[in-house]
Design a protein around this motif. Sequence first.
Motif, short mmCIF file in Angstrom:
data_model
loop_
_atom_site.label_atom_id
_atom_site.label_comp_id
_atom_site.label_asym_id
_atom_site.label_seq_id
_atom_site.Cartn_x
_atom_site.Cartn_y
_atom_site.Cartn_z
N ILE A 2 0.84 -1.20 0.00
CA ILE A 2 0.00 0.00 0.00
C ILE A 2 0.88 1.25 0.00
N SER A 190 -16.92 14.07 -2.85
CA SER A 190 -15.60 13.42 -2.94
C SER A 190 -14.82 13.99 -4.11
N ARG A 193 -13.47 17.52 -3.56
CA ARG A 193 -12.28 17.54 -2.71
C ARG A 193 -11.05 17.01 -3.45
N GLU A 194 -11.26 16.06 -4.35
CA GLU A 194 -10.13 15.47 -5.06
C GLU A 194 -9.69 16.33 -6.25
N PRO B 97 -8.02 6.14 -5.61
CA PRO B 97 -8.27 7.41 -6.32
C PRO B 97 -9.46 7.23 -7.25
N PRO B 165 -11.54 12.51 -0.99
CA PRO B 165 -10.70 11.83 -1.97
C PRO B 165 -10.36 10.42 -1.49
N PHE B 167 -12.31 7.97 -1.33
CA PHE B 167 -13.45 7.26 -0.77
C PHE B 167 -14.76 7.50 -1.54
N VAL B 212 -5.80 -6.54 7.44
CA VAL B 212 -5.67 -5.90 6.13
C VAL B 212 -4.20 -5.70 5.77
N SER B 213 -3.45 -5.14 6.64
CA SER B 213 -2.02 -4.97 6.37
C SER B 213 -1.34 -4.52 7.65
N LEU B 215 0.19 -1.96 7.87
CA LEU B 215 0.02 -0.51 7.94
C LEU B 215 -1.09 -0.15 8.94
#
Lengths: 234, 262
Positions: A2, A190, A193-194, B97, B165, B167, B212-213, B215
């Motif tokens: 990730i 969303s 904001r992006e 994204p 962003p 989500f 999950v990870s 992280l």
Amino acid sequence: MIIQKMMKNFINEKIRDAQPAKDTEKPRVAAVFDTAISGQRGHRLASELAREQGIETYLFTNQKALVDQIVNDQHQNEKLNGIYLEDWTSETLTQHVDTLCQHAAIDLAIYCPDQPESCGFLELEPNVLRSSWQQTGAAAFYIAQTVVTRMLGYKRGTLIFTGHHSALNATAQHALQAANAASTRMLAQSLAREFAPKGIHVVHLISSESISSSVYWDLHQQHRTAWTQEIVSS
Amino acid sequence: MKKDIALVVGAGDRNGIGAAVAVKAAQEGMHAVLAGRTQSKLDVSVQEIESRGGSASTVLADCTTVQGVADIFAAVDALGGHLRFVVYNTGRNMPAPFLEHTPRIIDDHWQRCVFGGALVGQQAIRRMRTNPEQNTPKNVENNTIQPHRGTLIYTGASASLRGKPLFAGFSAAKAGIRAMAQSMADEFAPEGIHVASVIVDGIVNGALVRSVSSLAGLLIKQKGEDGALLPDEVAQAYWSIHHRYPSSQIRELDVRPFKESF
């Protein structure tokens, strides 16, 4: 993994940001995506934009009759064009928008959904839930992806989602309508904001069926120091 | 007399909100039905419930399909008790994204939250409607009786209330089911069926996040002591929505750790 992906995205974004906006020789046009299976709102908005603002306007619809009507009335409203879509999948949208973008740049895009009739919650059939989602909720995602991808290159453009009052106030007999409306509202938020920092103005406009195209046009004209993200009109 | 039934759809690991709500309902004397996708995970909660003298059963089903939901309610019907408490607790946050949201990701979010939530809601309400009334104190002010036939709660997230962003898909789906729940609450309150949303804001110190990870594990550490939600504590809030009705009619509440910024 990730973390690696986040790093990659971050670097790609920085590279994109550093590139100058593509200067377009192509004419800037408006596109109205009317996903309704019946009704005239999208057609009316597109006609008004073409006539009153003088912008070349394309109505995307899967109502074949509307496209025929536009062709027949072409002499009365020369800047209005109709594009027939068989469905609202990502593939179909991409194909038709690509064709348009060979000779035009979409500067204003309007999403204009169906407004389903009220219906008791227990009467909502699974296939109705699903088709309504495809036609309304999912379509909004695909329209936005198709449009935003192209606007990013120019670092400008306005994307307006037409919403419904039930997004803020869900009442009895409107479960499906409210779910779709609230979904689209969060999608718009969303995206704002992006993509606002990348020059794309994303608006959620809550309105009734009779909304005037001038409201959309005013939003499109806003300077980026004072952008509206949400607007409620009665 | 058969025990009243609590159904949790989306009960996974014991260290998650779904299982915690089932354990709580069983402690309060209901028969808990845990619907999930992994038998071994559900068994842990059933063993705990039974070891404390409670009763519970499980059903393996995919709640995002019509058949899966039918299976869940067939299992409930076979018990013969009154279904009075249903919690719909699914949805998985998969950040991406916006332009990397594939049609599959977009549809998955919708199916887990809205489609499954609607199907389960319909089946639950159809059964609750036939329940005998419970808790019917007179409302002093207007001398009316507010019946209570059942409670249906949807698990939401901070994304139910705002889009950010990474989500877009998750947020659209969670906001969709929240709005649907509001409409249902309005539609079925007169019949004594209570529909509510719980907005879970913060990291749940549960099995999902840990798996999950690494992280996520790091994130929990970084939050510090009591910086992540404890499922058993969250379950108290769910129970209070059901238990306090109709003297308190809570349609929505949020839960977040004291040091979570929002």
